[in-house]
Design an enzyme around this catalytic site. Structure first.
Site, PDB file in Angstrom:
ATOM      1  N   LYS A 186       4.616  -5.028  -6.245  1.00 34.30           N
ATOM      2  CA  LYS A 186       5.781  -5.713  -5.974  1.00 34.30           C
ATOM      3  C   LYS A 186       5.983  -7.079  -7.113  1.00 34.30           C
ATOM      4  O   LYS A 186       7.282  -7.125  -7.195  1.00 34.30           O
ATOM      5  CB  LYS A 186       6.039  -6.246  -4.612  1.00 34.30           C
ATOM      6  CG  LYS A 186       5.984  -5.193  -3.524  1.00 34.30           C
ATOM      7  CD  LYS A 186       7.236  -4.181  -3.806  1.00 34.30           C
ATOM      8  CE  LYS A 186       7.254  -2.979  -3.112  1.00 34.30           C
ATOM      9  NZ  LYS A 186       8.092  -1.923  -3.188  1.00 34.30           N
ATOM     10  N   TYR A 203      -0.163  -2.972  -3.333  1.00 30.62           N
ATOM     11  CA  TYR A 203       1.168  -3.256  -3.001  1.00 30.62           C
ATOM     12  C   TYR A 203       1.681  -4.517  -3.492  1.00 30.62           C
ATOM     13  O   TYR A 203       2.743  -4.607  -4.170  1.00 30.62           O
ATOM     14  CB  TYR A 203       1.306  -3.137  -1.589  1.00 30.62           C
ATOM     15  CG  TYR A 203       2.933  -3.121  -0.900  1.00 30.62           C
ATOM     16  CD1 TYR A 203       3.602  -2.055  -0.808  1.00 30.62           C
ATOM     17  CD2 TYR A 203       3.249  -4.014  -0.533  1.00 30.62           C
ATOM     18  CE1 TYR A 203       5.040  -2.074  -0.587  1.00 30.62           C
ATOM     19  CE2 TYR A 203       4.294  -4.135   0.256  1.00 30.62           C
ATOM     20  CZ  TYR A 203       5.215  -3.025   0.159  1.00 30.62           C
ATOM     21  OH  TYR A 203       6.605  -2.941   0.589  1.00 30.62           O
TER      22      TYR A 203
END
Length: 279
Positions: A174, A170
């Site tokens: 990002k 994740y």
């Protein structure tokens, strides 16, 4: 007169807060992998005086993204992008997080950038999480920014042996979102359009409430208790920031990322949330 179309992916609270601020008087197409979610959000918006059509769309599929773009173009001219779609570390395995949050977002920015109207503007929702991993090398950052979308998932730093867990996946996604926004801002600029990202911290949404009550609940509660704001944020606070960035007052802003996390990242580096101070 051609309709101005808001192209909105991810039928959740943050996307809706933004759409309510930038979508009045425009045709809004909201896409979500769950058509039930899209229908529910469209109903709320339509009953509040907006003009919203739901659409079933999978961010991990270029074909699905292109289908939604085609539908949007039938409705008018795409002048606004709101990308609030994605999956969180507790929702999906590593492969899915990379395919949706990293690859899918890159494809979306690329394909909408090809058709965005002159003067158009977009925002994609990233996360504070990308600020909390060790710095990448300039070469790795450049690879995330510039690699052709269909080759992104082949990058060495995204291979299974180099991704520790779903949180790391994740964070990488990002970080890629931020770099991709910088890369695409140069392409969007050729059309007189702008694209930026917003990186929220803990925002109270139905999903966040599930997290608060789940196995990592104490971690999240500790995070917002020890951030300078001393509380989680609201979708409307993210919407207010997006309205500024996407509106005429933000006309000189493109290729930027905006952290809105109540100071949690500051606390992580220099305050009580520093990892070495955790028990």
């Amino acid at each position: 007169m051609t309709n101005e179309v808001v192209f909105w992916t991810g039928a959740g609270q943050i996307g809706m807060a933004i759409a309510r601020r930038v979508g009045y008087g425009k045709k809004i197409l909201v896409g979500d992998k769950s058509i039930a979610n899209a229908n529910a959000i469209a109903k709320i918006m339509n009953e509040a005086g907006f003009d919203v059509e739901p659409y079933e769309m999978d961010l991990s599929s270029r074909e699905s993204i292109l289908g939604m773009i085609a539908r949007a173009q039938e409705l008018g001219e795409i002048t606004t992008l709101i990308n609030a779609a994605g999956v969180s570390p507790s929702q999906a395995p590593i492969e899915t997080i990379l395919k949706v949050d990293l690859y899918g977002t890159a494809v979306l920015l690329e394909e909408v950038g090809k058709v965005i109207a002159p003067g158009g503007v977009g925002v994609t929702i990233s996360s504070q999480s990308g600020k909390r991993m060790p710095q990448l090398t300039p070469e790795e950052d450049r690879a995330l920014a510039c690699t052709p979308t269909e080759e992104l998932l082949d990058l060495p730093l995204l291979q299974p042996e180099n991704v520790r867990d779903t949180l790391h996946a994740y964070q990488l996604a990002k970080r890629c979102n931020e770099k991709r926004v910088m890369f695409e801002a140069c392409r969007w600029g050729e059309k007189g359009a702008r694209i930026n990202s917003i990186s929220p911290g803990i925002i109270v949404t139905p999903l966040a409430i599930d997290e608060f009550n789940g196995p990592r609940g104490d971690f999240y509660k500790n995070m917002f208790a020890k951030c300078p704001a001393g509380r989680p944020g609201t979708a409307d606070e993210v919407g207010a920031l997006a309205e500024l960035v996407m509106g005429p007052q933000g006309a000189f802003i493109s290729g930027s990322d905006f952290l809105i996390d109540g100071g949690a990242t500051a606390s992580y580096y220099y305050g009580p949330l520093q990892p070495e101070k955790q028990e």
